[in-house]
Each structure stands twice: as C-alpha cells, then as structure tokens.
Write a protein that holds these residues in place. Structure first.
Motif, PDB file in Angstrom:
ATOM      1  N   ILE A 207       0.836  -1.208   0.000  1.00 54.78           N
ATOM      2  CA  ILE A 207       0.000   0.000   0.000  1.00 54.78           C
ATOM      3  C   ILE A 207       0.866   1.251   0.000  1.00 54.78           C
ATOM      4  N   ARG A 208       1.942   1.233   0.765  1.00 54.22           N
ATOM      5  CA  ARG A 208       2.832   2.399   0.823  1.00 54.22           C
ATOM      6  C   ARG A 208       3.428   2.696  -0.552  1.00 54.22           C
ATOM      7  N   ILE A 209       3.896   1.670  -1.239  1.00 59.60           N
ATOM      8  CA  ILE A 209       4.516   1.855  -2.553  1.00 59.60           C
ATOM      9  C   ILE A 209       3.476   2.313  -3.573  1.00 59.60           C
ATOM     10  N   LEU A 210       2.329   1.658  -3.580  1.00 62.53           N
ATOM     11  CA  LEU A 210       1.317   1.975  -4.581  1.00 62.53           C
ATOM     12  C   LEU A 210       0.696   3.343  -4.326  1.00 62.53           C
ATOM     13  N   THR A 211       0.537   3.702  -3.064  1.00 60.37           N
ATOM     14  CA  THR A 211       0.004   5.026  -2.745  1.00 60.37           C
ATOM     15  C   THR A 211       0.950   6.113  -3.250  1.00 60.37           C
ATOM     16  N   ASP A 223      -3.893   4.256 -16.457  1.00 62.42           N
ATOM     17  CA  ASP A 223      -3.819   3.217 -15.434  1.00 62.42           C
ATOM     18  C   ASP A 223      -4.439   3.630 -14.107  1.00 62.42           C
ATOM     19  N   LYS A 224      -5.012   4.819 -14.046  1.00 64.75           N
ATOM     20  CA  LYS A 224      -5.506   5.327 -12.770  1.00 64.75           C
ATOM     21  C   LYS A 224      -6.544   4.401 -12.141  1.00 64.75           C
ATOM     22  N   ALA A 225      -7.537   3.970 -12.914  1.00 67.20           N
ATOM     23  CA  ALA A 225      -8.590   3.107 -12.362  1.00 67.20           C
ATOM     24  C   ALA A 225      -8.016   1.782 -11.895  1.00 67.20           C
ATOM     25  N   ARG A 226      -7.038   1.272 -12.620  1.00 63.75           N
ATOM     26  CA  ARG A 226      -6.444  -0.010 -12.240  1.00 63.75           C
ATOM     27  C   ARG A 226      -5.690   0.111 -10.931  1.00 63.75           C
ATOM     28  N   VAL A 227      -4.992   1.224 -10.770  1.00 64.45           N
ATOM     29  CA  VAL A 227      -4.258   1.456  -9.530  1.00 64.45           C
ATOM     30  C   VAL A 227      -5.240   1.595  -8.368  1.00 64.45           C
ATOM     31  N   GLU A 228      -6.334   2.291  -8.596  1.00 66.55           N
ATOM     32  CA  GLU A 228      -7.350   2.448  -7.550  1.00 66.55           C
ATOM     33  C   GLU A 228      -7.955   1.105  -7.181  1.00 66.55           C
ATOM     34  N   TYR A 229      -8.184   0.287  -8.180  1.00 64.40           N
ATOM     35  CA  TYR A 229      -8.753  -1.036  -7.910  1.00 64.40           C
ATOM     36  C   TYR A 229      -7.774  -1.884  -7.106  1.00 64.40           C
ATOM     37  N   LYS A 245     -13.484   0.275   0.249  1.00 65.90           N
ATOM     38  CA  LYS A 245     -14.674   0.880  -0.344  1.00 65.90           C
ATOM     39  C   LYS A 245     -14.332   2.228  -0.979  1.00 65.90           C
ATOM     40  N   HIS A 246     -13.513   3.006  -0.288  1.00 62.67           N
ATOM     41  CA  HIS A 246     -13.134   4.333  -0.792  1.00 62.67           C
ATOM     42  C   HIS A 246     -12.510   4.237  -2.181  1.00 62.67           C
ATOM     43  N   PHE A 247     -11.574   3.300  -2.345  1.00 60.09           N
ATOM     44  CA  PHE A 247     -10.885   3.214  -3.635  1.00 60.09           C
ATOM     45  C   PHE A 247     -11.728   2.514  -4.698  1.00 60.09           C
ATOM     46  N   LEU A 248     -12.677   1.682  -4.287  1.00 64.24           N
ATOM     47  CA  LEU A 248     -13.610   1.129  -5.274  1.00 64.24           C
ATOM     48  C   LEU A 248     -14.523   2.224  -5.809  1.00 64.24           C
ATOM     49  N   ILE A 249     -14.927   3.138  -4.937  1.00 64.99           N
ATOM     50  CA  ILE A 249     -15.739   4.264  -5.400  1.00 64.99           C
ATOM     51  C   ILE A 249     -14.944   5.086  -6.409  1.00 64.99           C
ATOM     52  N   ARG A 250     -13.693   5.372  -6.074  1.00 63.20           N
ATOM     53  CA  ARG A 250     -12.854   6.174  -6.971  1.00 63.20           C
ATOM     54  C   ARG A 250     -12.605   5.454  -8.294  1.00 63.20           C
ATOM     55  N   ALA A 251     -12.362   4.151  -8.233  1.00 67.40           N
ATOM     56  CA  ALA A 251     -12.133   3.386  -9.461  1.00 67.40           C
ATOM     57  C   ALA A 251     -13.385   3.384 -10.334  1.00 67.40           C
ATOM     58  N   SER A 252     -14.563   3.303  -9.707  1.00 65.59           N
ATOM     59  CA  SER A 252     -15.822   3.329 -10.459  1.00 65.59           C
ATOM     60  C   SER A 252     -16.014   4.672 -11.150  1.00 65.59           C
ATOM     61  N   ILE A 253     -15.699   5.740 -10.437  1.00 62.40           N
ATOM     62  CA  ILE A 253     -15.813   7.077 -11.013  1.00 62.40           C
ATOM     63  C   ILE A 253     -14.866   7.223 -12.203  1.00 62.40           C
TER      64      ILE A 253
END
Length: 364
Positions: A207-211, A223-229, A245-253
């Motif tokens: 999570i630290r690296i990906l964030t 790749d933004k949605a994929r990273v969020e997922y 849930k937070h990042f699934l919402i962002r990936a959906s958007i």
C-alpha cells in the motif's frame, strides 16, 4: 490515572472523528458516482465521437502502415468499450500485418489474443500467443508477458481446484518476468511489485509503494482506475473495509469518466456495500447499472469476476486480479495483478509459448 484515561479518550475521539470524516467524504463521492451513472451516455458519446473520427481517417489513409496504426488506436478504444468490435479490429489489423512484416504480425497476434481472452476464449488466446515469433523485440515486450499473465489469471479463476496450483505458478512466474523487464517508473513495475507483495501478505508495504505512485496519477493516466482497484484489493487484504470501499468508489468514477464498459469496480463496490449492511435498494441500483451498461459480453481476467461476468474486465478483471472481492475473501490469498502501465493496444510487440516456463528474466 486520570491523565492516562483522558489521553485514551482523546485518541478514541480523534480517530473516531477521522473515521467519520472519511465516511462523509465517501458519501460525497457516492453521490458524485450516482450522478455520473445517470449521465453515463455523455461520457460514452465522447468516446464514440473519437472513434468516428478515427474511422474517417481510416477511410482516406492509403498507406498500410498508417492504417495499421489507426487500427491500433481503435483497438485500444474498443477493448474496454465494445470487446466484440475489438476482436473484429484485431482481425483486420492482423490481415494488414501480413503485408508489413513479422513484427507487425506479432503485434496483430497479440491484439487478437487479448480480445479472445476478454470474450472468455482463454485457450484460444493461448494458442494464438503460441504463434508469436520470439524476436528480440518480443522478448523485451511487457505486453506479451502481460497477455500470458492475464490469460493464465483468467484460466485460474475459471478452473477446478485441482488445476489452480499449476495456473498460480504460471501467474507468479510471469509476474516476476514483468517486474524484471519493466522500467521501475512505470505502472507495470509498480503494480506487479505490489501484487507480489500482496501474495506474500505484505499489505502495508504494498500500500505504501502503490500510494506513492497513485499520488502522481493524473486524471488522464490510463492506469488510474487499475491502480485504484488494486489499492482496494490491498486494503481488503489487510481487512480495512472502509479504505477498500473508498478506492472502489474512486475506481468506479474513473471507469465511467473514461466510458469503460467494465464496471467491475462498481459491482465489487455493490458487494461491499451489501456486506456492510447498506440498504439493498442501493446495492441493486449499482448492480443493475453494471448489467445494463455492458452491451456486449466480456469475459476476461479473473474468472467469476472479471471478464467472466457480464462486465467483462475483471477485477479487469480490467483491473485484473483473481476476484478476491467477488468472493468476499479479505485475505486475498490469490491476489495477482495483471496491470501493465503501457498502452497495450497497439504499441505492443510480444511473444511466448504457453507450454513453456516464462523467459529467463522472471522464472518461476
């Protein structure tokens, strides 16, 4: 003693306040998502307009190389929009490649395998990849290894338990290869590295690296949605449902804003909301949207999930992981990322034999 108790009470109130603030932010994002769902035709019309312009260019361009490149652009747009049309475009591109040379044929074959995997014909996809010649360019091409990785991931999710270990071995091996040949600054390197850490249960490090990578992702980053997922999957792995849930919402958007008819994140979000005790009507709202929005079947990565359901890009999975969210498995033991940061539609040139172990760069 009083001071100690007061300090504990302060910490409790402080973190409760943070949690409440996070929930409020997510409620705002959910409202934004709901509005985007209602207006999704606006985003789709934008993509359709771009496709129309490319089709016009294709009509008046006479040079085969130029046509090949335009078909590549069309393939990129269709692969997450109308996968059945993406398959047709891949076949057209392959026919044209016969007049252009071996490396063009390799690119056409990889596009064809990509589309076949997305419509659920995983074995056919592997057979097509067998036809790719292992040139020097192919052996260095992340798209080639991405295709083997994601196709084995599809097989993993759709096979009986007795064969899962074999497929997981291949998935891990190709992931290692992708890490070995990818530029450390690319999404391919970062996401596969984090996927490997997830397989090892090192959620916080991943999570630290990906964030850190995500903080530099712009809205135009493909790749933004994929990273969020993937962040959602990692948070689920460490059992932090709120952040998942937070990042699934962002990936959906992000998916809807890019008119991607994948909506795996949206379905995963609905499942989390249901598990969280949200009102069933809201859950059905999100699920129904996902079913209606996809006009063509897309099966791909990530069995039960992913392209295997009507959505098409599983958890790519357009986003591409073995449906840990779908099955509600917080441990995400089989987390495996198939995200490659490059524009794999037409810049790809690759090859490999699915009967063999991955190339030396990333052995099993």
């Amino acid at each position: 003693m009083f001071r100690y108790s007061a300090f504990i009470l302060f910490l409790f109130c402080f973190y409760s306040g943070l949690a409440a603030a996070d929930k409020t932010d997510d409620d705002v994002l959910l409202l934004q998502l709901d509005k985007m769902i209602e207006q999704r035709e606006v985003y789709q019309e934008k993509v359709e307009k771009e496709i129309t312009e490319l089709r016009k260019m294709l009509d008046y361009v006479g040079d085969d190389k130029a046509k090949f490149d335009i078909l590549g652009d069309l393939f990129v747009m269709y692969r997450s929009f109308k996968v059945d049309t993406a398959l047709i475009v891949a076949e057209q591109r392959l026919q044209l490649a016969d007049r252009l040379g071996e490396e063009y044929v390799n690119q056409g074959l990889m596009n064809l395998a990509d589309a076949l995997n997305k419509i659920g014909k995983h074995e056919n996809a592997l057979n097509v990849l067998d036809r790719v010649k292992r040139t020097g360019a192919v052996r260095k091409d992340t798209y080639f290894y991405y295709l083997y990785h994601t196709t084995y991931l599809s097989c993993y999710n759709e096979t009986e338990a007795s064969r899962k270990r074999l497929f997981m071995r291949q998935i891990k091996a190709y992931k290692d290869t992708l890490i070995a040949i990818s530029d450390p600054n690319t999404a391919s390197y970062v996401t596969n590295q984090c996927g490997r850490l997830g397989l090892q249960g090192k959620w916080d490090e991943a999570i630290r690296i990906l964030t850190g990578y995500y903080e530099h992702c712009t809205d135009t980053n493909p790749d933004k949605a994929r990273v969020e997922y993937l962040l959602a999957e990692l948070y689920l792995g460490k059992r932090d449902i709120q952040q998942a849930k937070h990042f699934l919402i962002r990936a959906s958007i992000t998916d809807i804003a890019n008119a991607k008819k994948v909506y795996m994140s949206l379905q995963q979000l609905a499942i989390l909301l249901f598990q969280e005790g949200a009102e069933e009507g809201d859950v059905q709202h999100f699920l129904q949207h996902g079913k209606q929005a996809v006009g063509n079947p897309v099966h791909t990565q990530g069995g039960g999930q992913g392209e295997a359901d009507p959505q098409g890009e599983q958890g790519h999975n357009e986003h591409g992981h073995p449906g840990g969210l779908v099955h509600g498995s917080p441990g995400a033991q089989d987390l495996s990322v198939d995200v490659v940061g490059d524009d794999h539609g037409h810049h790809a040139q690759g090859g490999g034999d699915h009967g063999d172990q991955p190339e030396a760069e990333g052995g099993a």
